[in-house]
Design an enzyme around this catalytic site. Sequence first.
Site, PDB file in Angstrom:
ATOM      1  N   GLU A   3       0.847  -1.191   0.000  1.00  0.00           N
ATOM      2  CA  GLU A   3       0.000   0.000   0.000  1.00  0.00           C
ATOM      3  C   GLU A   3       0.883   1.242   0.000  1.00  0.00           C
ATOM      4  O   GLU A   3       2.048   1.198   0.387  1.00  0.00           O
ATOM      5  CB  GLU A   3      -0.931   0.003   1.216  1.00  0.00           C
ATOM      6  CG  GLU A   3      -0.253   0.046   2.565  1.00  0.00           C
ATOM      7  CD  GLU A   3      -0.091   1.444   3.148  1.00  0.00           C
ATOM      8  OE1 GLU A   3      -0.638   2.411   2.588  1.00  0.00           O
ATOM      9  OE2 GLU A   3       0.597   1.554   4.175  1.00  0.00           O
ATOM     10  N   ARG A  38      -5.382  -0.563   4.279  1.00  0.00           N
ATOM     11  CA  ARG A  38      -5.119  -0.151   2.888  1.00  0.00           C
ATOM     12  C   ARG A  38      -4.505  -1.272   2.047  1.00  0.00           C
ATOM     13  O   ARG A  38      -4.409  -1.138   0.824  1.00  0.00           O
ATOM     14  CB  ARG A  38      -4.204   1.078   2.869  1.00  0.00           C
ATOM     15  CG  ARG A  38      -4.869   2.350   3.357  1.00  0.00           C
ATOM     16  CD  ARG A  38      -4.008   3.578   3.095  1.00  0.00           C
ATOM     17  NE  ARG A  38      -2.771   3.575   3.864  1.00  0.00           N
ATOM     18  CZ  ARG A  38      -2.627   4.099   5.077  1.00  0.00           C
ATOM     19  NH1 ARG A  38      -3.669   4.675   5.672  1.00  0.00           N
ATOM     20  NH2 ARG A  38      -1.471   4.056   5.710  1.00  0.00           N
ATOM     21  N   SER A  93       9.238   5.415   4.561  1.00  0.00           N
ATOM     22  CA  SER A  93       8.411   6.521   5.055  1.00  0.00           C
ATOM     23  C   SER A  93       9.204   7.812   4.947  1.00  0.00           C
ATOM     24  O   SER A  93      10.287   7.927   5.529  1.00  0.00           O
ATOM     25  CB  SER A  93       8.015   6.250   6.514  1.00  0.00           C
ATOM     26  OG  SER A  93       7.220   7.291   7.017  1.00  0.00           O
ATOM     27  N   HIS A 134       7.741   6.500  18.918  1.00  0.00           N
ATOM     28  CA  HIS A 134       6.800   6.873  17.863  1.00  0.00           C
ATOM     29  C   HIS A 134       5.671   7.733  18.396  1.00  0.00           C
ATOM     30  O   HIS A 134       5.162   8.610  17.692  1.00  0.00           O
ATOM     31  CB  HIS A 134       6.221   5.651  17.154  1.00  0.00           C
ATOM     32  CG  HIS A 134       5.498   6.019  15.886  1.00  0.00           C
ATOM     33  ND1 HIS A 134       4.152   6.255  15.852  1.00  0.00           N
ATOM     34  CD2 HIS A 134       5.963   6.251  14.634  1.00  0.00           C
ATOM     35  CE1 HIS A 134       3.790   6.588  14.620  1.00  0.00           C
ATOM     36  NE2 HIS A 134       4.876   6.601  13.857  1.00  0.00           N
ATOM     37  N   PHE A 183       4.068  15.888  15.664  1.00  0.00           N
ATOM     38  CA  PHE A 183       3.442  16.238  14.384  1.00  0.00           C
ATOM     39  C   PHE A 183       2.059  16.832  14.591  1.00  0.00           C
ATOM     40  O   PHE A 183       1.710  17.860  13.992  1.00  0.00           O
ATOM     41  CB  PHE A 183       3.371  15.007  13.487  1.00  0.00           C
ATOM     42  CG  PHE A 183       2.619  15.244  12.203  1.00  0.00           C
ATOM     43  CD1 PHE A 183       3.166  16.031  11.202  1.00  0.00           C
ATOM     44  CD2 PHE A 183       1.366  14.698  12.002  1.00  0.00           C
ATOM     45  CE1 PHE A 183       2.477  16.266  10.018  1.00  0.00           C
ATOM     46  CE2 PHE A 183       0.671  14.917  10.832  1.00  0.00           C
ATOM     47  CZ  PHE A 183       1.231  15.711   9.838  1.00  0.00           C
ATOM     48  N   HIS A 207       4.336   7.301   2.580  1.00  0.00           N
ATOM     49  CA  HIS A 207       5.005   6.039   2.850  1.00  0.00           C
ATOM     50  C   HIS A 207       4.530   4.972   1.881  1.00  0.00           C
ATOM     51  O   HIS A 207       3.514   5.125   1.192  1.00  0.00           O
ATOM     52  CB  HIS A 207       4.831   5.601   4.307  1.00  0.00           C
ATOM     53  CG  HIS A 207       3.479   5.041   4.651  1.00  0.00           C
ATOM     54  ND1 HIS A 207       2.772   5.424   5.761  1.00  0.00           N
ATOM     55  CD2 HIS A 207       2.708   4.094   4.056  1.00  0.00           C
ATOM     56  CE1 HIS A 207       1.636   4.762   5.821  1.00  0.00           C
ATOM     57  NE2 HIS A 207       1.575   3.948   4.799  1.00  0.00           N
TER      58      HIS A 207
END
Length: 346
Positions: free
Chosen positions: A143, A178, A215, A295, A302, A319
Amino acid sequence: MESAIDKHLMCPRSRNRRIEDDYTPPYPGWVGRADGAVEQVVMGYFGVQSKGEHYLGAACAALRKIMQGFGLVDGPGHHDITHYVDAAGYDNMIAIAYWDSPGSFQRWQSSEQIAQQWNAIESGSDGLGYFREILTPGVERFETFYAMPNDLEGVGVVMGSRSDEIQEHGYWGSMRDRIPLSQTDPMSPRGQLEANSDARRKVIKGHENLVVIRSGQDWSETEGTERDLYLNQMEPALRAGMEFLRDDGLPAGCYSNRYMQHLDASGQRLEKTFSVSHWRSLAHLERWSESHPTHVEIFGTFMKIVQQLGGELKWKGYHEVSVLRAEDQHYEYINCHAGTGLMQRG
């Protein structure tokens, strides 16, 4: 709004998505779209390894020779030039190339000029290390995701087009949702990495459902407050997470991680970076993404920046994730140090 899974890859689900049918994502996102005739792609990582300024010129020349081969008949439809300094202090110059046809790749790789080039590498003693990591996922096994309205990166370039805005993003588990195969398959890992080697050459065989993620981020169009926030808050958090995966990622299921810099054709750094990491399974990658402090810090930083800027970003992110059959992976290392790529785990 449409599904991330292309229409011709949809099938009756035996496994549920993590969202309800009326879910609305918090921001727009897109995926790459390939022609329906494309059944499998090729992602080739061709690396030259050196240590110290004395060998850097030779390494650059060796990479240029590899890229010259891309211009031959059946060469890749797209490639990126990248650089990475690994934990042992070695420079790794890597050309990442993409084909939308395994047949074209096989004809290219077996052509006289490319075969001779690799044979010369195997028999040479130029003080450099070389590797090639070849991934050939079927379209049901990978994906893409683009948090940008226009550009494509990586495999998306050879896929050739993009979707309209998609539904499956902006929530934990969207990556799995996805992947077309997720409709019917848990994509659980089976087997172990296996190694065959001699004094100079090592070949690693991947196991079933090993995962590779690339990514990336592009801050070349940012300015003012957004640029300052990215360089002084987002990038340090990202780098810390990438170094954790590189140095201490194995207990979390990460076999290897490279945090790489894009280069232009003259070798100058671009304001674009990305990581490439290999994982035991999609579930391991999901657990790290959802719960590991490194993470969580990346994601939290972000989101704070997005909120501070009111969602108006010139930063671009993307990504690509592949869940690979064992037979669709080939990792080969010549004269490389023991911590290179999957050598350190095989």
